[in-house]
Design a protein around this motif. Structure first.
Motif, short mmCIF file in Angstrom:
data_model
loop_
_atom_site.label_atom_id
_atom_site.label_comp_id
_atom_site.label_asym_id
_atom_site.label_seq_id
_atom_site.Cartn_x
_atom_site.Cartn_y
_atom_site.Cartn_z
N MET A 127 0.98 -0.94 -0.23
CA MET A 127 -0.07 -0.07 -0.17
C MET A 127 0.59 1.41 -0.68
O MET A 127 0.73 2.08 -0.76
CB MET A 127 -1.10 -0.53 1.44
N ILE A 128 1.76 1.61 0.56
CA ILE A 128 2.64 2.45 0.89
C ILE A 128 3.84 2.48 -0.99
O ILE A 128 3.71 3.77 -0.65
CB ILE A 128 3.87 2.06 1.82
N ALA A 129 3.90 1.78 -1.23
CA ALA A 129 5.00 1.23 -2.79
C ALA A 129 3.73 2.33 -3.69
O ALA A 129 4.48 3.07 -4.47
CB ALA A 129 5.25 0.56 -2.41
N ILE A 130 2.44 1.74 -3.46
CA ILE A 130 1.95 2.01 -4.56
C ILE A 130 1.30 4.06 -4.55
O ILE A 130 0.84 5.38 -5.47
CB ILE A 130 0.37 1.86 -4.48
N ILE A 131 0.77 3.99 -3.17
CA ILE A 131 1.32 5.45 -2.98
C ILE A 131 2.37 6.23 -3.08
O ILE A 131 2.23 8.05 -3.51
CB ILE A 131 0.92 5.73 -1.08
N ALA A 132 3.76 6.05 -2.95
CA ALA A 132 5.02 6.80 -3.17
C ALA A 132 4.93 6.58 -4.86
O ALA A 132 5.66 7.60 -5.36
CB ALA A 132 5.72 5.64 -2.31
#
Length: 169
Positions: free
Chosen positions: A1-6
């Motif tokens: 999830m954090i990778a997608i936001i980044a």
């Protein structure tokens, strides 16, 4: 999830950068909001902005002597008499004044600074200008010359500029 936001954030930043660079190609040049009078003798500021567009600003001696509080150079036509549309300039970047023995400039606490012949100016401290000096306002380099001849100073077109407003948001 954090990778997608980044990744999404990186794409947003990249897209914004590309849009700003495209708008700079058609960005406006420089002009004066001083009252139009025939140029007889006075100071001419000329040079190029970072895009290679020529800048020619003329200040007639009469205009300079009448400006009790000086003539402001900046990016905003509402706040400055001499306007250079370049995002490296503050709305009110510097002030030119005439004192008994000549032309002086002071930085008005601009974000990107003012330099005369490579020397950084202290905000609100006047520095004398001479013909042949080099003036740098943010990213714009200008040569300063005194002209005692009546010469035609090239006019530059005025365009609407939204780029700097986008960059300052």
């Amino acid at each position: 999830m954090i990778a997608i936001i980044a990744v999404l954030l990186a794409l947003l930043v990249l897209t914004t950068f590309i849009l700003i660079r495209r708008r700079r190609r058609n960005a406006p040049k420089s002009y004066s909001t001083l009252p139009e009078i025939p140029f007889k003798k006075g100071w001419v500021l000329s040079g190029l902005d970072f895009r290679g567009n020529s800048i020619h600003l003329a200040i007639d001696d009469t205009q300079l002597h009448k400006a009790i509080r000086g003539i402001t150079i900046g990016e905003s036509p509402k706040l400055s008499e001499l306007v250079i549309h370049d995002c490296g300039l503050s709305h009110r970047h510097a002030r030119l004044t005439y004192i008994d023995d000549g032309l002086y400039i002071e930085d008005t606490n601009s974000l990107n600074g003012t330099w005369v012949n490579g020397n950084h100016l202290i905000p609100f401290k006047s520095t004398k200008l001479n013909s042949g000096n080099t003036l740098v306002l943010g990213d714009v380099e200008l040569s300063i010359n005194y002209s005692s001849e009546s010469e035609a100073i090239p006019k530059t077109e005025v365009f609407e500029d939204k780029e700097c407003e986008l960059n300052k948001v």
